[in-house]
Scaffold this motif. Sequence first.
Motif, mmCIF file in Angstrom:
data_model
loop_
_atom_site.group_PDB
_atom_site.id
_atom_site.type_symbol
_atom_site.label_atom_id
_atom_site.label_comp_id
_atom_site.label_asym_id
_atom_site.label_seq_id
_atom_site.Cartn_x
_atom_site.Cartn_y
_atom_site.Cartn_z
ATOM 1 N N LEU A 197 -3.396 7.023 -8.905
ATOM 2 C CA LEU A 197 -4.074 6.269 -7.635
ATOM 3 C C LEU A 197 -4.913 5.279 -7.871
ATOM 4 C CD1 LEU A 197 -3.517 8.264 -4.218
ATOM 5 C CD2 LEU A 197 -1.752 6.975 -5.873
ATOM 6 N N ALA A 198 -4.477 4.160 -7.262
ATOM 7 C CA ALA A 198 -5.501 3.021 -7.219
ATOM 8 C C ALA A 198 -6.023 2.934 -5.826
ATOM 9 C CB ALA A 198 -5.287 2.230 -7.405
ATOM 10 N N LEU A 199 -7.311 1.932 -5.630
ATOM 11 C CA LEU A 199 -7.641 1.983 -4.297
ATOM 12 C C LEU A 199 -6.782 0.641 -3.681
ATOM 13 C CD1 LEU A 199 -11.394 2.796 -3.543
ATOM 14 C CD2 LEU A 199 -9.085 3.937 -3.613
ATOM 15 N N ALA A 200 -7.043 0.148 -2.758
ATOM 16 C CA ALA A 200 -5.788 -0.997 -2.586
ATOM 17 C C ALA A 200 -7.117 -1.852 -2.810
ATOM 18 C CB ALA A 200 -5.298 -1.012 -1.101
ATOM 19 N N LEU A 202 -3.705 5.104 6.506
ATOM 20 C CA LEU A 202 -5.047 3.737 6.368
ATOM 21 C C LEU A 202 -5.198 2.733 5.674
ATOM 22 C CD1 LEU A 202 -8.177 6.443 7.372
ATOM 23 C CD2 LEU A 202 -7.720 4.733 9.119
ATOM 24 N N GLY A 203 -4.025 3.071 4.786
ATOM 25 C CA GLY A 203 -3.735 1.933 3.951
ATOM 26 C C GLY A 203 -4.685 2.043 2.696
ATOM 27 N N VAL A 204 -4.880 2.574 2.289
ATOM 28 C CA VAL A 204 -6.674 3.311 1.642
ATOM 29 C C VAL A 204 -6.097 2.708 0.088
ATOM 30 C CG1 VAL A 204 -7.878 4.691 0.471
ATOM 31 C CG2 VAL A 204 -8.069 4.272 2.293
ATOM 32 N N PHE A 205 -4.820 3.269 -0.630
ATOM 33 C CA PHE A 205 -4.225 3.041 -1.677
ATOM 34 C C PHE A 205 -3.321 2.230 -2.043
ATOM 35 C CE2 PHE A 205 -5.608 7.908 -0.235
ATOM 36 C CZ PHE A 205 -6.208 8.211 -1.854
ATOM 37 N N ALA A 206 -3.141 1.909 -3.229
ATOM 38 C CA ALA A 206 -2.457 0.921 -3.705
ATOM 39 C C ALA A 206 -1.128 1.345 -3.863
ATOM 40 C CB ALA A 206 -2.597 0.181 -4.553
ATOM 41 N N ALA A 207 -0.067 0.999 -3.688
ATOM 42 C CA ALA A 207 1.546 1.571 -4.218
ATOM 43 C C ALA A 207 2.257 1.726 -5.179
ATOM 44 C CB ALA A 207 2.408 0.704 -3.213
ATOM 45 N N LEU A 208 2.355 2.694 -4.784
ATOM 46 C CA LEU A 208 3.145 3.629 -6.521
ATOM 47 C C LEU A 208 3.802 2.465 -7.672
ATOM 48 C CD1 LEU A 208 3.455 6.960 -4.818
ATOM 49 C CD2 LEU A 208 1.624 6.341 -6.327
ATOM 50 N N ASP A 209 3.746 2.647 -8.409
ATOM 51 C CA ASP A 209 4.544 2.545 -9.602
ATOM 52 C C ASP A 209 5.804 3.034 -9.604
ATOM 53 O OD1 ASP A 209 2.638 0.364 -10.598
ATOM 54 O OD2 ASP A 209 2.276 1.811 -12.138
ATOM 55 N N LYS A 210 7.015 2.528 -9.698
ATOM 56 C CA LYS A 210 8.268 3.051 -9.555
ATOM 57 C C LYS A 210 8.704 4.290 -9.884
ATOM 58 C CE LYS A 210 10.874 -1.044 -8.163
ATOM 59 N NZ LYS A 210 11.777 -2.437 -8.588
ATOM 60 N N GLN A 223 -13.394 5.770 -9.452
ATOM 61 C CA GLN A 223 -14.144 6.023 -10.838
ATOM 62 C C GLN A 223 -12.900 6.354 -11.846
ATOM 63 O OE1 GLN A 223 -16.633 8.821 -9.861
ATOM 64 N NE2 GLN A 223 -18.489 7.404 -8.931
ATOM 65 N N GLY A 224 -11.657 6.780 -11.071
ATOM 66 C CA GLY A 224 -10.654 6.657 -12.018
ATOM 67 C C GLY A 224 -9.654 8.598 -12.081
ATOM 68 N N ARG A 225 -10.637 8.689 -11.455
ATOM 69 C CA ARG A 225 -9.821 10.464 -11.554
ATOM 70 C C ARG A 225 -8.523 10.730 -10.907
ATOM 71 N NH1 ARG A 225 -15.475 14.565 -10.588
ATOM 72 N NH2 ARG A 225 -16.797 13.023 -11.908
ATOM 73 N N ASN A 226 -7.590 11.604 -11.088
ATOM 74 C CA ASN A 226 -6.143 11.881 -10.712
ATOM 75 C C ASN A 226 -6.854 12.435 -9.917
ATOM 76 O OD1 ASN A 226 -6.770 14.925 -11.731
ATOM 77 N ND2 ASN A 226 -5.643 14.227 -13.756
ATOM 78 N N LEU A 227 -5.258 12.678 -8.798
ATOM 79 C CA LEU A 227 -6.238 13.059 -7.605
ATOM 80 C C LEU A 227 -5.962 14.771 -8.436
ATOM 81 C CD1 LEU A 227 -2.799 12.691 -5.051
ATOM 82 C CD2 LEU A 227 -5.012 11.392 -5.360
ATOM 83 N N GLY A 228 -5.770 15.189 -8.933
ATOM 84 C CA GLY A 228 -6.713 16.566 -9.512
ATOM 85 C C GLY A 228 -7.834 17.196 -9.326
ATOM 86 N N ARG A 229 -8.599 16.144 -10.476
ATOM 87 C CA ARG A 229 -9.999 16.354 -10.755
ATOM 88 C C ARG A 229 -10.737 15.122 -9.617
ATOM 89 N NH1 ARG A 229 -8.897 14.178 -16.947
ATOM 90 N NH2 ARG A 229 -8.288 16.269 -17.783
ATOM 91 N N ALA A 230 -10.011 15.213 -9.030
ATOM 92 C CA ALA A 230 -11.253 14.017 -8.443
ATOM 93 C C ALA A 230 -11.192 15.361 -7.008
ATOM 94 C CB ALA A 230 -10.317 12.914 -7.044
ATOM 95 N N ALA A 231 -10.202 15.615 -6.827
ATOM 96 C CA ALA A 231 -10.488 17.348 -5.822
ATOM 97 C C ALA A 231 -11.059 18.401 -6.263
ATOM 98 C CB ALA A 231 -8.743 17.760 -5.052
ATOM 99 N N GLU A 232 -11.505 18.538 -7.642
ATOM 100 C CA GLU A 232 -12.246 19.166 -7.759
ATOM 101 C C GLU A 232 -13.500 18.864 -7.567
ATOM 102 O OE1 GLU A 232 -10.960 19.889 -12.391
ATOM 103 O OE2 GLU A 232 -9.088 20.632 -11.410
ATOM 104 N N ALA A 233 -13.979 17.705 -7.840
ATOM 105 C CA ALA A 233 -15.612 16.752 -7.837
ATOM 106 C C ALA A 233 -16.171 16.976 -6.756
ATOM 107 C CB ALA A 233 -15.383 15.439 -8.662
ATOM 108 N N VAL A 252 1.099 -1.026 0.003
ATOM 109 C CA VAL A 252 -0.176 -0.252 0.022
ATOM 110 C C VAL A 252 0.689 1.733 -0.106
ATOM 111 C CG1 VAL A 252 -1.729 -1.511 1.384
ATOM 112 C CG2 VAL A 252 0.068 0.106 2.268
ATOM 113 N N LEU A 253 0.135 2.655 -0.599
ATOM 114 C CA LEU A 253 0.838 3.616 -0.163
ATOM 115 C C LEU A 253 0.692 4.058 1.003
ATOM 116 C CD1 LEU A 253 2.003 6.293 -2.209
ATOM 117 C CD2 LEU A 253 -0.528 7.411 -1.993
ATOM 118 N N MET A 254 2.226 4.701 1.561
ATOM 119 C CA MET A 254 2.518 5.180 2.688
ATOM 120 C C MET A 254 2.900 6.688 2.525
ATOM 121 S SD MET A 254 2.792 2.190 4.377
ATOM 122 C CE MET A 254 3.321 3.170 5.919
#
Length: 254
Positions: free
Chosen positions: A146-149, A241-249, A211-221, A127-129
Amino acid sequence: MTSQHQFIRALTDPAQPVPVGLVSPRGTADTKRFAVYRNNVHVSLVGAIAARFPVTRQLVGEEFFTGMARLYVGQNKPRGPVLLHYGDSFPDFIGQFPPAAGLPYLPDLARLEAAWTETYNAADAAVLMAADLNTIAGDALAKLDLALAPSTRLVRSSFPVGSLWSAHQTTPVTIPALSGSECVLLTRPQAEVRLTIIPPAAFTFLKAIEQGRNLGRAAEAVLADFPDFDPGAALVGLAGLGVFAALDKEHVDV
């Protein structure tokens, strides 16, 4: 149809004849012995439903729950040999079950319990830290996808089902007032399921990301409906809280 399929259909449907080959010492169809098999299967499936929805069972009582589960099992059979997802439609069944009409919160509580088992049985994944976010430049962060775990689940209800579920994890049980909506987040940090009641804005933020929005668009919504929402603080808190999957390198040290 193969003999195996015939056997399975007969085992789960009393209207089907006893399979060919299952005979008594007299050479006739052994209906009594097969009825025992069929009853054992039915009892096992009712037990699987009871195990998956323990708080729902506690709230309505053993007799009521068993009767409801028996009707469900009679109408809904497993689609495969693995029972992890058996009962996914049980919350919808409760919503259409007339004797449960006086308990309007019950379907959502069952949905929460179904989601809990999904979180518990989800695939392991890094998960993303929160510290990982510091490796991403500010401009790139808004464009980040980001993707949810795999273990993250979201449940929204017009009733306080998260508080109700949590109350049944302690002894003695203190039932909360059954009024007010709740947004519930389920995660599995350190291999243990964690239930967190989150603000509606955070729930909307996560649904936008789901639903596939990036962080900026999710925040706008979210800001369109919740102008006081702080995307940065929410992102850090949810990551903790361990919500997100870990980032790609490729996203690290951008």
